[in-house]
Design an enzyme around this catalytic site. Structure first.
Site, mmCIF file in Angstrom:
data_model
loop_
_atom_site.group_PDB
_atom_site.id
_atom_site.type_symbol
_atom_site.label_atom_id
_atom_site.label_comp_id
_atom_site.label_asym_id
_atom_site.label_seq_id
_atom_site.Cartn_x
_atom_site.Cartn_y
_atom_site.Cartn_z
ATOM 1 N N ASP A 199 0.857 -1.189 0.000
ATOM 2 C CA ASP A 199 0.000 0.000 0.000
ATOM 3 C C ASP A 199 0.890 1.235 0.000
ATOM 4 O OD1 ASP A 199 -2.450 1.482 0.425
ATOM 5 O OD2 ASP A 199 -3.189 -0.260 1.536
ATOM 6 N N HIS A 239 -11.433 -3.341 3.529
ATOM 7 C CA HIS A 239 -11.358 -3.011 4.957
ATOM 8 C C HIS A 239 -12.130 -1.744 5.320
ATOM 9 C CE1 HIS A 239 -8.242 -0.651 3.001
ATOM 10 N NE2 HIS A 239 -8.340 0.188 4.005
HETATM 11 C C1 NOJ Z 1 -8.496 4.773 1.993
HETATM 12 C C2 NOJ Z 1 -8.174 3.614 2.886
HETATM 13 O O1 NOJ Z 1 -8.686 2.434 2.311
HETATM 14 C C3 NOJ Z 1 -8.792 3.924 4.234
HETATM 15 O O2 NOJ Z 1 -8.726 2.826 5.098
HETATM 16 C C4 NOJ Z 1 -8.091 5.116 4.809
HETATM 17 O O3 NOJ Z 1 -8.700 5.477 6.022
HETATM 18 C C5 NOJ Z 1 -8.155 6.306 3.843
HETATM 19 N N1 NOJ Z 1 -7.858 5.945 2.491
HETATM 20 C C6 NOJ Z 1 -7.157 7.361 4.248
HETATM 21 O O4 NOJ Z 1 -5.861 6.909 3.991
#
Ligand code: NOJ
Length: 549
Positions: A112, A337
């Site tokens: 990620d 998630h």
């Molecule tokens: C997208 C992510 O999937 C999420 O979990 C996160 O809170 C936000 N972006 C901010 O990074």
């Protein structure tokens, strides 16, 4: 009598290099997958221990959520060091070993990458907020208050409240589209681009197989920072804001081309997966790049927000296939998630049909950990809730704890996720005695066996991996489509409804073989071209002859 009628969509040509076009991805939410050191938090060694399980399941590539050093305000999506490993997840050596083990097993690792924002504890932000004249001041987005002291404009955070946080020390506001502890970087500053190129190279040098780019559609903000349009929602209640001035701005695309160039300066095919929001086909298509020179796989999440209804799903999918640029591969995401788990969203009776759909569509699918054993959301009592994003304005943005609870490996107290005497970071679901890997892997009719069988069929079938797709005409509650390659012709029929259905396939074939049913107990049988689908059943048939062609 059913006929194919809609347009035929061909898959782009595949080579060994373009592995990502039909690969099966699997999202590991690292905190919840496997704890190896008894602190109640999943970690890199835990993932390494479970790689053989993923291999056996039929996974080609694993996406791991952020494991970089972080104060964990957003559980890793607030990065304070892009080239390190948070001690709660292990060490850099653990990462290197995990990557090597995955490669030894013939699997890929996608990590990620959070480019839109950092943690407020990142040294870049500490410098930036130290004074208005600091050289890194412009690495973030600072603006003066309005004359009455209010924020510079009406922009809201996705998690609720204003997107601007006042900094008393320097007397300005900074922008945060997510938590106030996640200040947005200023991607109009070339030094930011340069710094992130260095980060990408660090991981590419290690041999990662690609990046999942977090919130990538929001990287660039409108230069003039105009107020967002505001509308009243359907019930006349809350005002809803369209984030049009932060979403998919034209200046974003040269930045994505630059990221792609960095990737392509390395040997082999590495993949860029993009979290691009709930965009519809025409806008999502732009993320591939006009010359297919931006993101390989923008995530298509709209089906995830579509009602589980045959015609709605058919229309949604047709729109995406029709809107894809020539040569682009779709990447379907049905769960992750951030959203309710599949079963909680659509109902238990549909969970195998969802797998059947996801794993037989043209494109590359991604599973969310635990989908394969039918995990559902877990009730998390208020005192155990930890997702701060869900505490700002729960009506606007509910917490994500219920869909992030530990992977259920066995029926023991902590489901084999961590030691039995340890308190896992989130509660383990009470249904662990039946919904777990250990029970299901020996049960020929379990959901896990169903997924495994389906994934094996997919891996053995060119039609499923790289064949064309054609949807059958409207068949009520049944969604049906043909996947075809060379002389292999498969028909997938999914009954979304609670009543049995007869499908007359005589216009397509003389007889059909049932290869796999969501009910498992259907034997591989040859039948005449009229087949019966039970309520909520989904079946993969082999069409024995081609009457149309
Ligand atoms: C997208 C992510 O999937 C999420 O979990 C996160 O809170 C936000 N972006 C901010 O990074």
């Amino acid at each position: 009598m059913l006929t194919t009628g809609s347009q035929i969509f061909q898959a782009p040509t595949q080579t060994a290099e373009t592995w990502w076009r039909s690969a099966v991805f699997y999202e590991v939410y690292i905190r919840s997958f496997q704890d190896s050191n008894g602190d109640g938090i999943g970690d890199l060694r835990g993932i390494q221990q479970r790689l053989p399980y993923l291999k056996q399941l039929g996974i080609d590539a694993v996406w791991i959520t952020p494991f970089y050093p972080s104060p964990m305000a957003d559980f890793g999506y607030d990065v304070s060091d892009y080239t390190g490993v948070d001690s709660s997840f292990g060490t850099m050596e653990d990462f290197d070993r995990l990557l090597q083990s995955a490669h030894d097993l013939g699997m890929r690792i996608v990590i990620d990458m959070v480019l839109n924002h950092t943690s407020d504890e990142h040294p870049w932000f500490a410098e930036s907020r130290s004074s208005r004249t600091n050289p890194k001041r412009d690495w973030y987005i600072w603006r003066d208050a309005q004359p009455d002291g209010s924020p510079p404009n009406n922009w809201t955070s996705f998690f609720g409240g204003s997107a601007w946080q006042w900094d008393a020390h320097t007397g300005q506001y900074y922008l945060h589209l997510f938590l106030d502890r996640q200040p947005d970087l200023n991607w109009r500053n070339p030094e930011v681009i340069q710094a992130m190129d260095t980060v990408l190279r660090f991981w590419l040098d290690k041999g990662v197989d690609g990046f999942r780019l977090d919130a990538i559609n929001f990287l660039v903000k409108h230069e003039a920072f105009p107020d967002m349009p505001v509308v009243t929602n359907a019930t006349g209640g809350d005002l809803v804001q369209y984030h049009v001035y932060v979403n998919n701005q034209p200046e974003l695309h040269p930045l994505l081309q630059n990221v792609r160039r960095v990737l392509e300066s390395y040997p082999g095919e590495r993949v860029l997966i993009g979290e691009t929001g709930t965009l519809k086909a025409p806008e999502l298509s732009q993320f591939y790049g006009a010359g297919l020179d931006e993101i390989h796989l923008p995530m298509i999440v709209l089906p995830l927000h579509t009602a589980w209804q045959a015609q709605a799903m058919r229309a949604c999918l047709l729109e995406f296939y029709a809107g894809l640029p020539q040569g682009a591969s779709p990447h379907f995401v049905f769960s992750n998630h951030d959203d309710k788990r599949l079963i909680t969203r659509y109902g238990f009776e549909h969970h195998r049909s969802i797998a059947m759909l996801l794993l037989t569509l043209l494109g590359s699918p991604i599973l969310y950990y635990g989908d394969e054993i039918a995990m559902c959301d877990t009730y998390v009592p208020p005192e155990k809730r930890v997702d701060t994003a869900g505490m700002i304005d729960p009506d606007h943005y509910p917490g994500r704890d219920p869909n992030r609870t530990p992977m259920q490996w066995d029926g023991s107290t902590n489901a084999g996720f961590t030691g039995t005497a340890v308190e896992a970071w989130l509660p383990v679901n009470d249904n662990r005695s039946t919904i777990n890997v250990a029970v299901q892997e020996h049960d020929p009719e379990s959901t896990l066996t169903f997924y495994q069988t389906l994934l094996r069929l997919r891996s053995d079938s060119r039609a499923l991996r790289e064949g064309s797709i054609q949807f059958l005409e409207d068949c009520g509650d049944v969604l049906a489509y043909v996947r075809e390659c060379d002389d292999e012709r498969l028909l997938i029929a999914i009954n979304f409804g609670g009543a049995a259905h007869i499908l007359d396939l005589s216009a397509l074939t003389d007889h059909v073989h049932c290869v796999l049913s969501s009910r498992m107990q259907r034997p591989e049988a040859v039948s005449v071209a009229e087949v019966a689908l039970n309520a909520y059943e989904s079946v993969l048939f082999r069409l024995a002859s081609n009457k149309e062609g």
